[in-house]
Design an enzyme around this catalytic site. Structure first.
Site, PDB file in Angstrom:
ATOM      1  N   LEU A  38     -23.021  36.154  -8.793  1.00 24.11           N
ATOM      2  CA  LEU A  38     -24.303  36.758  -8.263  1.00 24.11           C
ATOM      3  C   LEU A  38     -25.481  37.413  -9.358  1.00 24.11           C
ATOM      4  O   LEU A  38     -26.009  37.727  -8.706  1.00 24.11           O
ATOM      5  CB  LEU A  38     -23.104  39.053  -8.742  1.00 24.11           C
ATOM      6  CG  LEU A  38     -21.910  38.881  -8.027  1.00 24.11           C
ATOM      7  CD1 LEU A  38     -21.415  39.920  -7.719  1.00 24.11           C
ATOM      8  CD2 LEU A  38     -22.073  38.345  -7.007  1.00 24.11           C
ATOM      9  N   GLY A  39     -25.075  36.909 -10.742  1.00 24.33           N
ATOM     10  CA  GLY A  39     -26.636  37.454 -11.124  1.00 24.33           C
ATOM     11  C   GLY A  39     -26.077  36.667 -12.625  1.00 24.33           C
ATOM     12  O   GLY A  39     -25.190  36.820 -12.920  1.00 24.33           O
ATOM     13  N   THR A  65     -24.638  45.510  -9.438  1.00 22.59           N
ATOM     14  CA  THR A  65     -24.061  43.941 -10.192  1.00 22.59           C
ATOM     15  C   THR A  65     -26.100  44.260 -10.863  1.00 22.59           C
ATOM     16  O   THR A  65     -26.135  43.619 -12.454  1.00 22.59           O
ATOM     17  CB  THR A  65     -25.292  42.976  -9.200  1.00 22.59           C
ATOM     18  OG1 THR A  65     -24.085  42.153  -8.472  1.00 22.59           O
ATOM     19  CG2 THR A  65     -25.815  41.253  -9.990  1.00 22.59           C
ATOM     20  N   HIS A 112     -24.572  46.263 -14.070  1.00 24.24           N
ATOM     21  CA  HIS A 112     -24.576  44.970 -14.932  1.00 24.24           C
ATOM     22  C   HIS A 112     -25.789  44.361 -15.759  1.00 24.24           C
ATOM     23  O   HIS A 112     -25.224  44.276 -16.969  1.00 24.24           O
ATOM     24  CB  HIS A 112     -23.351  44.629 -14.617  1.00 24.24           C
ATOM     25  CG  HIS A 112     -22.364  43.926 -14.401  1.00 24.24           C
ATOM     26  ND1 HIS A 112     -20.711  43.994 -15.065  1.00 24.24           N
ATOM     27  CD2 HIS A 112     -22.713  42.103 -15.327  1.00 24.24           C
ATOM     28  CE1 HIS A 112     -20.573  42.716 -15.628  1.00 24.24           C
ATOM     29  NE2 HIS A 112     -21.939  41.911 -15.781  1.00 24.24           N
ATOM     30  N   GLU A 113     -26.438  43.766 -15.055  1.00 25.31           N
ATOM     31  CA  GLU A 113     -27.106  42.117 -15.896  1.00 25.31           C
ATOM     32  C   GLU A 113     -28.062  43.413 -16.687  1.00 25.31           C
ATOM     33  O   GLU A 113     -27.766  42.550 -17.784  1.00 25.31           O
ATOM     34  CB  GLU A 113     -27.899  41.822 -14.653  1.00 25.31           C
ATOM     35  CG  GLU A 113     -26.341  41.022 -13.765  1.00 25.31           C
ATOM     36  CD  GLU A 113     -25.726  40.308 -14.648  1.00 25.31           C
ATOM     37  OE1 GLU A 113     -25.896  40.000 -15.781  1.00 25.31           O
ATOM     38  OE2 GLU A 113     -24.233  40.013 -14.040  1.00 25.31           O
ATOM     39  N   HIS A 131     -25.922  43.956 -19.716  1.00 19.38           N
ATOM     40  CA  HIS A 131     -25.897  42.795 -21.003  1.00 19.38           C
ATOM     41  C   HIS A 131     -27.561  43.296 -21.009  1.00 19.38           C
ATOM     42  O   HIS A 131     -27.138  42.033 -22.390  1.00 19.38           O
ATOM     43  CB  HIS A 131     -25.893  41.513 -20.008  1.00 19.38           C
ATOM     44  CG  HIS A 131     -24.537  41.216 -19.527  1.00 19.38           C
ATOM     45  ND1 HIS A 131     -23.421  41.460 -20.605  1.00 19.38           N
ATOM     46  CD2 HIS A 131     -23.867  40.931 -18.195  1.00 19.38           C
ATOM     47  CE1 HIS A 131     -22.521  40.688 -19.822  1.00 19.38           C
ATOM     48  NE2 HIS A 131     -22.753  40.824 -18.689  1.00 19.38           N
ATOM     49  N   HIS A 162     -19.483  42.269 -21.827  1.00 16.01           N
ATOM     50  CA  HIS A 162     -18.232  42.148 -20.613  1.00 16.01           C
ATOM     51  C   HIS A 162     -16.949  43.872 -21.196  1.00 16.01           C
ATOM     52  O   HIS A 162     -17.151  43.421 -22.537  1.00 16.01           O
ATOM     53  CB  HIS A 162     -17.591  41.356 -20.394  1.00 16.01           C
ATOM     54  CG  HIS A 162     -18.247  39.966 -18.969  1.00 16.01           C
ATOM     55  ND1 HIS A 162     -18.645  38.929 -19.694  1.00 16.01           N
ATOM     56  CD2 HIS A 162     -18.884  41.264 -18.535  1.00 16.01           C
ATOM     57  CE1 HIS A 162     -19.380  38.443 -18.559  1.00 16.01           C
ATOM     58  NE2 HIS A 162     -19.824  39.741 -18.012  1.00 16.01           N
TER      59      HIS A 162
HETATM   60 ZN   LIG Z   1     -21.591  39.902 -16.533  1.00 13.98          ZN
END
Ligand SMILES: [Zn+2]
Length: 351
Positions: free
Chosen positions: A223-224, A260, A263-264, A267, A273
């Site tokens: 997804l990414g 997505t 989430h990215e 990071h 995670h």
């Molecule tokens: Zn991740």
């Protein structure tokens, strides 16, 4: 686990104290030296990404980190120092509140206090397409910016779904996003993979003051992926496949609610995670996210118990469906905000 490390840090501190002149005051540098880095890790085992063979690998960020560590000799030390700075800030915050010295790897609760206010992040979106569908609309891009703003400010309309066990952990991260520019590039490449080829072709714009997002088809079911703080400026940012970006237009369920990118970007702001990319004893360096032994998928029922605690499956840094993730924790907020503070890797956004 965190308590063990805290205990070790306290012992080490006592031992060091015995060798010092008892009349000598402890300097701030010595206090920083108390930060316990014993649980810090960067390389992860790719086999830990999956709990079972039929589970999809959604995010390539940790494998991308392994690659970057191999390619950049100084990166390990740089990221170690970023982590040490984060822990030092959190430990000082803890001390100021009368907590124990150290701070260890677990982050802190209550969160770090700072005077940054809401940190706004300008975003440049690079749309790289090989067909009309992938040339996503401005409306689709704006829908993604809206999701980022809602999720990082805890104003998402599903925030009330959080079970009471975690209700006090949900955080308004006080980070906002403004779309600065959209660049569109037609390119015959239909799958870009995960080796940053798309960034080499279309370099980031002002990465020290701008979040660059490449919306390009990655392929392979990914997804990414994001680059953690400390990585090369020339590849700083986030890559997301177009069908997982935003909430309208060319989107694909169950990853059609813009999570997505949430989430990215997590990071990109130095979150790991939720399961720490290892088994129960490997941590995500955040105190209020329970230990877990692997990612959760789909839409898990509550409670899902692993490592003798309830998994925070509704956290954005798990692998659950977009509709089933709806929170960052206070500990994650504290960790993210340290990167904008003195000595942090993303101070360009606040100076
Ligand atoms: Zn991740």
């Amino acid at each position: 686990m965190k308590k063990v490390f805290l205990g070790m840090a306290a012992l080490a501190f006592l031992f060091a104290s015995c060798e010092q002149d008892p009349n000598q005051e402890i300097t701030s540098e010595q206090q920083e030296a108390q930060v316990d880095m014993s649980d810090f890790y960067l390389y992860t085992d790719s086999s830990d990404e999956k709990r079972s063979d039929n589970a999809a690998e959604k995010c390539y960020s940790m494998k991308n980190l392994n690659r970057l560590l191999n390619e950049n000799k100084g990166l390990h030390e740089k990221m170690y120092n970023i982590e040490k700075n984060t822990r030092s800030i959190l430990a000082k915050s803890e001390n100021a509140k009368g907590g124990k010295p150290g701070g260890g790897g677990g982050g802190t609760e209550p969160p770090v206090t700072d005077n940054l206010g809401v940190v706004n992040i300008p975003v440049v979106v690079h749309v790289v397409y090989s067909n009309a569908q992938q040339n996503i609309s401005d409306q689709q891009i704006n829908s993604q910016i809206d999701v980022l703003n809602a999720d990082f400010r805890a104003s998402n309309n599903d925030v009330n779904s959080i079970p009471s066990e975690f209700a006090n952990d949900v955080a308004d991260s006080e980070i906002s996003f403004t779309l600065a520019a959209v660049n569109r590039y037609s390119n015959s490449t239909s799958q870009w993979g995960t080796n940053d080829a798309v960034k080499a072709q279309y370099p980031p714009v002002n990465p020290s003051t701008t979040l660059n997002i490449w919306v390009a088809n990655i392929g392979g079911g990914i997804l990414g992926y994001a680059q953690f703080p400390g990585g090369p400026a020339s590849t700083d940012g986030v890559v997301i496949s177009p069908q997982y970006f935003g909430t309208t237009g060319y989107v694909s369920a169950p990853f059609d609610r813009g999570r997505t990118a949430t989430h990215e970007v997590g990071h990109y702001l130095n979150l790991r995670h939720i399961w720490g990319d290892g088994r129960c004893r490997q941590d995500d360096f955040v105190a209020d996210t329970p230990d877990s032994d692997g990612p959760n998928y789909g839409c898990p029922s509550y409670p899902t118990v692993n490592c003798r605690s309830t998994d925070m499956t509704m956290n954005y840094m798990d692998y659950t469906n977009d509709a089933c993730m709806y929170m960052f924790s206070e500990g994650q907020k504290a960790r993210m905000r340290t990167i904008f503070m003195d000595g942090g890797p993303r101070t360009g956004f606040v100076n």
